[in-house]
Design a protein around this motif. Structure first.
Motif, mmCIF file in Angstrom:
data_model
loop_
_atom_site.group_PDB
_atom_site.id
_atom_site.type_symbol
_atom_site.label_atom_id
_atom_site.label_comp_id
_atom_site.label_asym_id
_atom_site.label_seq_id
_atom_site.Cartn_x
_atom_site.Cartn_y
_atom_site.Cartn_z
ATOM 1 N N VAL A 280 0.860 -1.176 0.000
ATOM 2 C CA VAL A 280 0.000 0.000 0.000
ATOM 3 C C VAL A 280 0.902 1.235 0.000
ATOM 4 C CG1 VAL A 280 -1.776 1.291 1.246
ATOM 5 C CG2 VAL A 280 -1.807 -1.218 1.270
ATOM 6 N N LYS A 281 0.733 2.090 -1.003
ATOM 7 C CA LYS A 281 1.504 3.333 -1.080
ATOM 8 C C LYS A 281 0.563 4.510 -0.838
ATOM 9 C CE LYS A 281 5.042 1.856 -4.354
ATOM 10 N NZ LYS A 281 5.664 2.183 -5.653
ATOM 11 N N TRP A 282 1.113 5.588 -0.241
ATOM 12 C CA TRP A 282 0.270 6.748 0.018
ATOM 13 C C TRP A 282 1.047 8.042 -0.161
ATOM 14 C CZ3 TRP A 282 0.147 10.450 4.080
ATOM 15 C CH2 TRP A 282 1.198 10.344 4.994
ATOM 16 N N ALA A 283 0.289 9.085 -0.473
ATOM 17 C CA ALA A 283 0.799 10.453 -0.553
ATOM 18 C C ALA A 283 -0.372 11.354 -0.168
ATOM 19 C CB ALA A 283 1.301 10.768 -1.958
ATOM 20 N N GLN A 284 -0.115 12.645 -0.030
ATOM 21 C CA GLN A 284 -1.198 13.532 0.388
ATOM 22 C C GLN A 284 -1.029 14.943 -0.133
ATOM 23 O OE1 GLN A 284 -1.436 14.759 4.535
ATOM 24 N NE2 GLN A 284 0.737 14.273 4.838
ATOM 25 N N ARG A 285 -2.107 15.679 -0.073
ATOM 26 C CA ARG A 285 -2.164 17.130 -0.198
ATOM 27 C C ARG A 285 -2.936 17.588 1.031
ATOM 28 N NH1 ARG A 285 0.480 15.199 -3.456
ATOM 29 N NH2 ARG A 285 0.813 15.747 -5.626
ATOM 30 N N SER A 286 -3.109 18.871 1.194
ATOM 31 C CA SER A 286 -3.789 19.349 2.404
ATOM 32 C C SER A 286 -5.228 18.847 2.487
ATOM 33 C CB SER A 286 -3.752 20.874 2.474
ATOM 34 O OG SER A 286 -4.390 21.425 1.335
ATOM 35 N N ASP A 287 -5.866 18.596 1.340
ATOM 36 C CA ASP A 287 -7.266 18.185 1.349
ATOM 37 C C ASP A 287 -7.529 16.775 0.809
ATOM 38 O OD1 ASP A 287 -6.478 19.065 -1.133
ATOM 39 O OD2 ASP A 287 -8.299 20.184 -1.558
ATOM 40 N N TRP A 288 -6.498 16.075 0.330
ATOM 41 C CA TRP A 288 -6.665 14.737 -0.248
ATOM 42 C C TRP A 288 -5.589 13.781 0.255
ATOM 43 C CZ3 TRP A 288 -10.901 13.639 -3.020
ATOM 44 C CH2 TRP A 288 -11.583 14.690 -3.647
ATOM 45 N N VAL A 289 -5.929 12.501 0.288
ATOM 46 C CA VAL A 289 -4.966 11.429 0.528
ATOM 47 C C VAL A 289 -5.066 10.495 -0.677
ATOM 48 C CG1 VAL A 289 -4.301 9.490 1.998
ATOM 49 C CG2 VAL A 289 -5.250 11.542 3.030
ATOM 50 N N TYR A 290 -3.900 10.159 -1.248
ATOM 51 C CA TYR A 290 -3.833 9.238 -2.377
ATOM 52 C C TYR A 290 -3.333 7.900 -1.858
ATOM 53 C CZ TYR A 290 -3.668 13.810 -4.603
ATOM 54 O OH TYR A 290 -3.918 15.106 -4.969
ATOM 55 N N ILE A 291 -4.135 6.866 -2.010
ATOM 56 C CA ILE A 291 -3.775 5.538 -1.525
ATOM 57 C C ILE A 291 -3.833 4.561 -2.698
ATOM 58 C CG2 ILE A 291 -4.367 3.654 0.044
ATOM 59 C CD1 ILE A 291 -5.623 5.783 1.895
ATOM 60 N N THR A 292 -2.709 3.884 -2.962
ATOM 61 C CA THR A 292 -2.643 2.906 -4.034
ATOM 62 C C THR A 292 -2.382 1.530 -3.438
ATOM 63 O OG1 THR A 292 -1.706 4.582 -5.515
ATOM 64 C CG2 THR A 292 -1.502 2.285 -6.194
ATOM 65 N N VAL A 293 -3.286 0.606 -3.687
ATOM 66 C CA VAL A 293 -3.107 -0.779 -3.267
ATOM 67 C C VAL A 293 -2.599 -1.534 -4.488
ATOM 68 C CG1 VAL A 293 -4.220 -2.850 -2.364
ATOM 69 C CG2 VAL A 293 -4.992 -0.595 -1.605
ATOM 70 N N GLU A 294 -1.366 -1.992 -4.425
ATOM 71 C CA GLU A 294 -0.764 -2.692 -5.561
ATOM 72 C C GLU A 294 -1.138 -4.166 -5.501
ATOM 73 O OE1 GLU A 294 3.394 -1.754 -5.272
ATOM 74 O OE2 GLU A 294 3.103 0.156 -6.304
ATOM 75 N N LEU A 295 -2.057 -4.549 -6.376
ATOM 76 C CA LEU A 295 -2.516 -5.933 -6.422
ATOM 77 C C LEU A 295 -2.965 -6.256 -7.844
ATOM 78 C CD1 LEU A 295 -2.970 -8.454 -4.700
ATOM 79 C CD2 LEU A 295 -5.310 -7.679 -4.331
ATOM 80 N N ASP B 39 -6.664 -3.242 6.425
ATOM 81 C CA ASP B 39 -7.583 -2.631 7.386
ATOM 82 C C ASP B 39 -6.822 -1.504 8.076
ATOM 83 O OD1 ASP B 39 -9.740 -2.120 8.991
ATOM 84 O OD2 ASP B 39 -9.736 -4.062 10.006
ATOM 85 N N LEU B 40 -7.122 -0.258 7.693
ATOM 86 C CA LEU B 40 -6.377 0.888 8.213
ATOM 87 C C LEU B 40 -7.288 1.830 8.987
ATOM 88 C CD1 LEU B 40 -4.347 1.846 4.996
ATOM 89 C CD2 LEU B 40 -3.487 0.603 6.990
ATOM 90 N N ASP B 41 -6.769 2.373 10.066
ATOM 91 C CA ASP B 41 -7.424 3.465 10.784
ATOM 92 C C ASP B 41 -6.686 4.730 10.386
ATOM 93 O OD1 ASP B 41 -9.435 2.143 12.309
ATOM 94 O OD2 ASP B 41 -7.874 1.378 13.639
ATOM 95 N N LEU B 42 -7.257 5.477 9.431
ATOM 96 C CA LEU B 42 -6.612 6.695 8.964
ATOM 97 C C LEU B 42 -6.511 7.699 10.106
ATOM 98 C CD1 LEU B 42 -8.318 7.026 5.463
ATOM 99 C CD2 LEU B 42 -6.145 5.939 6.052
ATOM 100 N N LEU B 43 -5.555 8.603 10.008
ATOM 101 C CA LEU B 43 -5.253 9.528 11.091
ATOM 102 C C LEU B 43 -6.444 10.384 11.504
ATOM 103 C CD1 LEU B 43 -2.998 10.577 12.951
ATOM 104 C CD2 LEU B 43 -2.561 12.339 11.243
ATOM 105 N N GLU C 269 0.926 4.982 16.094
ATOM 106 C CA GLU C 269 2.196 5.689 16.262
ATOM 107 C C GLU C 269 3.346 4.689 16.238
ATOM 108 O OE1 GLU C 269 2.373 8.578 19.384
ATOM 109 O OE2 GLU C 269 0.248 9.037 19.185
ATOM 110 N N GLY C 270 4.541 5.190 16.044
ATOM 111 C CA GLY C 270 5.703 4.316 16.019
ATOM 112 C C GLY C 270 5.885 3.686 14.652
ATOM 113 N N LYS C 271 6.382 2.457 14.640
ATOM 114 C CA LYS C 271 6.640 1.765 13.379
ATOM 115 C C LYS C 271 5.343 1.474 12.643
ATOM 116 C CE LYS C 271 10.771 -0.797 12.868
ATOM 117 N NZ LYS C 271 11.492 -2.037 12.894
ATOM 118 N N HIS C 272 5.367 1.758 11.363
ATOM 119 C CA HIS C 272 4.195 1.447 10.544
ATOM 120 C C HIS C 272 4.349 0.043 9.972
ATOM 121 C CE1 HIS C 272 6.649 2.095 6.959
ATOM 122 N NE2 HIS C 272 7.099 3.194 7.542
#
Length: 182
Positions: A11-26, A58-62, A98-101
């Motif tokens: 799972v890769k992610w990036a963000q902007r102030s109003d968006w989160v980009y999440i790519t699940v490589e499958l 299964d992620l709990d986003l911030l 928090e801590g290691k992802h």
């Protein structure tokens, strides 16, 4: 006897102030199920491969997200989420943990823009390729594929009906141009 258990795709992610980009490589994901809840709970599952191996995330986003404005695209190589943040602000990490992802969670450096650089070339400069964004509510747990949307020039997704309407209008314009040439 072996017990069936799921695996985690990258799972890769990036963000902007109003968006989160999440790519699940499958690659070749089948039976794709997803759920996004307003409090930031994201669940993904799909099978892949000849043995139909089950993959889950299964992620709990911030923080909280806007489920109705969020979009998804399922392609032959990955599943891409465009998640609208409920509050426009930068997150210091993707998940509440928090801590290691988890090892399967990585930064998507191809989409990453630093907070200070967002105004210099934000979301409008992002190349989403030929992604078709799903206009349905991501809070649904139903399988993907009912109604696919396309990204238009301003970076927003559009519904299938809007896409078809534009295509019909384009065909009429092309037909009118051909009549004028004759």
């Amino acid at each position: 006897m072996f017990q069936s258990c799921s695996r985690h795709p990258t799972v890769k992610w990036a963000q902007r102030s109003d968006w989160v980009y999440i790519t699940v490589e499958l690659p070749d994901a089948e039976d794709v199920k997803l759920k996004l809840e307003p409090e930031g709970k994201l669940f993904f599952s799909a099978t892949s491969g000849a043995s139909k191996t089950l993959y889950e995330v299964d992620l709990d986003l911030l923080d909280s997200v806007d489920v109705n404005e969020s979009k998804v695209n399922v392609s032959s190589r990955s599943v891409f989420y465009l998640v609208k943040k409920a509050e426009s602000k930068w997150w210091n990490r993707l998940t509440k943990q928090e801590g290691k992802h988890p090892l399967y969670l990585k930064v998507d450096w191809d989409k990453w823009v630093d907070e200070d650089d967002e105004d210099k070339g934000g979301e409008g400069d992002m190349d989403f390729g030929d992604f078709d964004f799903n206009g349905l509510n991501m809070g649904d747990t139903d399988e993907i594929g009912d109604e696919v949307a396309e990204e238009d020039s301003d970076g927003e997704g559009e519904t299938v009906a809007e896409t078809k309407e534009k295509k019909i209008e384009g065909e009429k314009d092309a037909e009118a141009a051909n009549v004028k040439k004759e």
